[in-house]
Design an enzyme around this catalytic site. Structure first.
Site, mmCIF file in Angstrom:
data_model
loop_
_atom_site.group_PDB
_atom_site.id
_atom_site.type_symbol
_atom_site.label_atom_id
_atom_site.label_comp_id
_atom_site.label_asym_id
_atom_site.label_seq_id
_atom_site.Cartn_x
_atom_site.Cartn_y
_atom_site.Cartn_z
ATOM 1 N N ASN A 147 0.841 -1.202 0.000
ATOM 2 C CA ASN A 147 0.000 0.000 0.000
ATOM 3 C C ASN A 147 0.864 1.235 0.000
ATOM 4 O O ASN A 147 1.969 1.257 0.556
ATOM 5 C CB ASN A 147 -0.951 0.008 1.202
ATOM 6 C CG ASN A 147 -0.351 0.691 2.405
ATOM 7 O OD1 ASN A 147 -0.321 1.930 2.491
ATOM 8 N ND2 ASN A 147 0.169 -0.095 3.334
ATOM 9 N N CYS A 161 6.050 5.934 8.558
ATOM 10 C CA CYS A 161 5.280 5.755 7.321
ATOM 11 C C CYS A 161 6.236 5.758 6.131
ATOM 12 O O CYS A 161 6.959 6.724 5.922
ATOM 13 C CB CYS A 161 4.236 6.855 7.149
ATOM 14 S SG CYS A 161 3.374 6.692 5.566
#
Lengths: 305, 270
Positions: free
Chosen positions: A70, A131
Site C-alpha cells: 500500500n 510511514c
C-alpha cells in the site's frame, strides 16, 4: 475465567491485548456497523495530520504473495475535521482509543499532539515516525536516531498522556532507534510498520503501485516482525505492542512469547472485517484449552530448553 | 456514504453454473443481502480457502440478480482470487460474504426511458438493474457489446425479457459490427432509438468503453451513470486504496463508499 487484561505502562489498561492497527480500521466508526468494538482491547485510528491530505496518486494498493502493498500517503481529513466530526463518535466507544499522529515537520507532530492532549476520550497517541509512503516526514523521522529522539522528546513536552511511538523495520538495527526513543520519553513502542516493497506487472511493465516503492504488510512479514519485537524486548524496558501479519489468536500468543505486551491486527481486517473480534474470541478459547489462567504469564515467555 | 447497513454473513451456495468457459454464475443464499441489495451495489467474498490467510484481499462482485433470499453473482475467472473462488463454489458450502456495499445506481430519475449499456462482463451489474426496471414496468433498452460472439452467454435469458435488446461485436460475428457507442449512434440515426437526451443512461464495461460513452454524453449535453472497478482492499471506506480522481476538482472519491456508481460528469474514469 482466564484473565486477559494487560497494562501498557502505568496509565493504559487493555481488557485484552488485541488492538487494531492504524490505517486498517479507519476511525473505528466504519466497524461499529458490524460489531461492538468495545470487545477489543483498543483501536488505533488512521494517521492524523494538521491539514487534510488527499493522499498519493493511483494505483495505491496491490496484492502480492502472502500480503499486500500500500501507498496511501496518509490520506486523512485533517485535525480540525477529525475533532469536529469523529470525536463525537469516538466518545461513545467503550474501548481504549489511540490516535496515530503524523506530519511533514516536527511542528506538525507537536501541534496535533498538543490539541489531542486536551481531548478526554483519546487515551493516547501513537507517534508515526515510520510511514514509508510520504516524501516529507514519515519514515525519515524514524530511521535517524537523532531525529527519532528529537521528535519523541518534543512531543513528550506537550503530551502528558500515553505516548506510544511506532517504529520502522526499514533500518539496520531497530534496537538503536528503540533505545533512543525510550530515553527520549516514550511510554511504549509499537512495531513494526510496513516493510519497503514493490511489484511490477510483467505484461505492462508498469509498477503495480504508482509510487513504485510501497509498504508491504500481511502474513509474509510476521517472522520479520517477531524478531524485531524479540530484539527490542531485550533492549528496552518499556512495553512493546507487536504487529506484522497477525491473523490468528495463535499469532498473538507468538508475539507475546517474543516479548510483546499487546498486539495490533492490521491487514487481517481487510481479509475479514471481523478478524480482530474473532481473534479476541479465539484467544479466550485457546487460554481455556491450554490452561493459561493469565495472559500476562505469556509475555516474554519463550523457553530455550 | 453507504445507503444501507452492511452485513457479514456465511452465505450458502445454492447453485453454480459455468455459463461458458470460465464465466461462472453462482446463486448464494443470504436474506440480509438478497433483500437489501440495490442495483449497482456489490459484495465482497473472502476467497481465502480453508483457514489460510492468503490471498489477503477479499474480491468484490456486483450482485446481478436477486430472488427471495437468494442473490446471484456472475464473474470471469481471471486470476488467483477467482480461480480459488471457482473451486470454493460447491452447492451446500458456506462462504464469507460482506455486503451490500457502496452506492448503487440512481434509479429514481423519473420520466425517461432507461438505456442500459453493457460491455463484456459488465452485463453482471446491468442485469440486476434491468431486473429492477422491468419489475417496475419501465421501458428498458439494453445494448450488450462484446469483442466477438464468444463473449456472449445466457443470451436466451435476455431475449426472454420484456426489453428492447441490441447486440454488437467488434468483428461483426454477432449482431451489429462495431462497438457499443457505434451501434448506439447508428440506431439513433435509424430512428430505432430515440434521441440520447430522452434516456436515463447506465453504462458498465471496460474503462475505454465507459469513457467513450461518457464523452459522447457530455458532447450531447447529457450524462450517464458509470460503475467503476478498481483495486480494493476493505470495501468499507477504511483503507483508501480504491481512490478514483475527481473530474472538476482536486482530490479523490473512494470507489467503495462514494461509488462504485458515479455520474460521468464528476469522475475520471480509470
Amino acid at each position: 475465567m482466564a484473565k486477559t487484561t494487560v497494562n501498557i505502562g502505568n496509565n493504559i489498561k487493555l481488557k485484552n491485548p488485541i488492538m487494531t492497527a492504524s490505517g486498517t480500521f479507519g476511525y473505528g466508526d466504519e466497524y461499529t456497523e458490524l460489531y461492538d468494538i468495545g470487545d477489543l482491547g483498543g483501536i488505533v485510528t488512521k494517521a492524523i495530520t494538521p491539514e487534510l491530505r488527499i493522499g498519493n496518486p493511483l494505483p495505491r494498493i496491490a496484492e502480492t504473495e502472502y500480503g499486500m502493498l500500500n501507498s496511501i500517503g496518509l490520506a486523512n481529513l485533517g485535525l480540525d475535521d477529525f475533532i469536529s466530526k469523529k470525536i463525537p463518535v469516538i466518545e461513545n466507544f467503550k474501548t481504549i482509543v489511540f490516535v496515530n499522529v503524523a506530519g511533514k515537520e516536527l511542528k506538525d507532530y507537536i501541534m496535533v499532539a498538543e490539541k489531542l492532549n486536551e481531548i478526554d476520550c483519546i487515551d493516547g497517541i501513537e507517534v508515526n515516525i515510520s510511514c514509508p509512503n510520504v516524501k516529507e516526514g514519515g519514515v525519515a523521522f524514524g530511521t535517524d536516531p537523532k531525529v527519532a529522539a528529537e521528535v519523541t522528546r518534543e512531543v513528550r513536552k506537550v503530551y502528558s498522556k500515553h505516548m506510544m511511538v511506532k517504529l520502522s523495520p526499514n533500518v539496520t538495527d531497530i534496537t538503536t532507534i528503540a533505545k533512543v526513543v525510550e530515553d527520549a520519553g516514550a511510554d511504549s513502542l509499537s512495531l513494526i510498520n510496513t516493510l519497503f516493497g514493490m511489484a511490477i506487472d510483467t505484461k505492462t511493465f508498469k509498477p503495480k503501485v504508482r509510487s513504485i516503492v510501497a509498504g508491504y504488510s500481511g502474513p509474509g512479514i510476521k517472522p520479520v516482525a517477531l524478531q524485531a519485537v524479540y530484539k527490542c524486548s531485550k533492549a528496552v524496558k518499556i512495553p512493546l505492542i507487536g504487529m506484522g501479519g497477525i491473523t490468528s489468536a495463535d499469532d498473538v500468543i507468538e508475539f507475546l512469547l517474543a516479548g510483546a505486551t499487546a498486539v495490533q491486527v492490521g491487514t487481517a481486517n481487510f481479509t475479514n472485517p471481523l478478524a480482530a473480534l474473532n481473534i479476541v474470541k479465539d484467544l479466550k478459547e485457546i487460554m481455556k484449552d491450554r490452561n493459561i489462567s493469565d495472559i500476562k504469564s505469556l509475555i516474554g515467555g519463550m523457553k530455550l530448553d | 456514504m453507504t445507503e444501507s447497513k452492511y452485513h457479514e454473513v456465511q452465505a450458502e451456495v445454492v447453485s453454480v453454473k459455468e455459463l461458458k468457459h470460465n464465466v461462472i454464475e453462482a446463486v448464494l443464499r443470504s436474506k440480509e443481502i438478497a433483500k437489501n441489495t440495490k442495483p449497482g451495489q456489490f459484495i465482497t467474498i473472502q476467497v481465502t480457502n480453508k483457514d489460510e490467510s492468503v490471498p489477503v484481499l477479499r474480491r468484490p462482485f456486483a450482485v446481478s440478480y436477486t430472488k427471495g433470499d437468494d442473490f446471484q453473482i456472475i464473474f470471469d475467472v481471471v486470476g488467483r482470487g477467482t480461480d480459488i473462488l471457482k473451486d470454493m463454489l460447491k452447492a451446500g458450502k458456506k462462504i464469507n460474504v460482506l455486503g451490500p456495499l457502496g452506492n448503487g445506481f440512481n434509479t429514481k430519475v423519473n420520466g425517461k426511458e432507461k438505456l442500459l449499456l453493457a460491455g463484456g462482463i459488465g452485463i453482471a451489474p446491468i442485469k440486476k438493474l434491468m431486473q429492477h426496471f422491468t419489475e417496475k414496468g419501465d421501458q428498458v433498452t439494453l445494448i450488450w457489446g462484446n469483442r466477438d460472439k464468444s463473449g456472449f452467454f445466457d443470451i436466451d435469458f435476455f431475449m426472454d425479457q420484456n426489453i428492447k435488446l441490441f447486440v454488437a461485436t467488434d468483428d461483426g460475428s454477432l449482431g451489429f459490427e462495431g462497438n457499443v457507442l457505434d451501434i448506439l449512434k447508428a440506431e439513433i440515426k435509424n430512428n430505432n432509438l430515440k434521441k440520447i437526451n430522452d434516456y436515463n443512461i447506465y453504462v458498465v464495461g471496460p474503462g475505454p468503453m465507459m469513457k467513450a460513452v461518457a464523452d459522447y454524453c457530455t458532447e450531447m449535453d447529457h450524462y450517464c451513470q458509470v460503475s467503476l472497478e478498481t483495486p480494493m482492499a476493505c470495501g468499507i471506506g477504511v483503507c483508501q486504496g480504491c481512490a478514483v480522481k475527481k473530474k472538476k476538482e482536486d482530490g479523490y472519491f473512494l470507489t467503495c463508499v462514494d461509488g462504485p456508481v458515479f455520474n460521468s460528469c464528476s469522475v475520471e474514469i480509470p
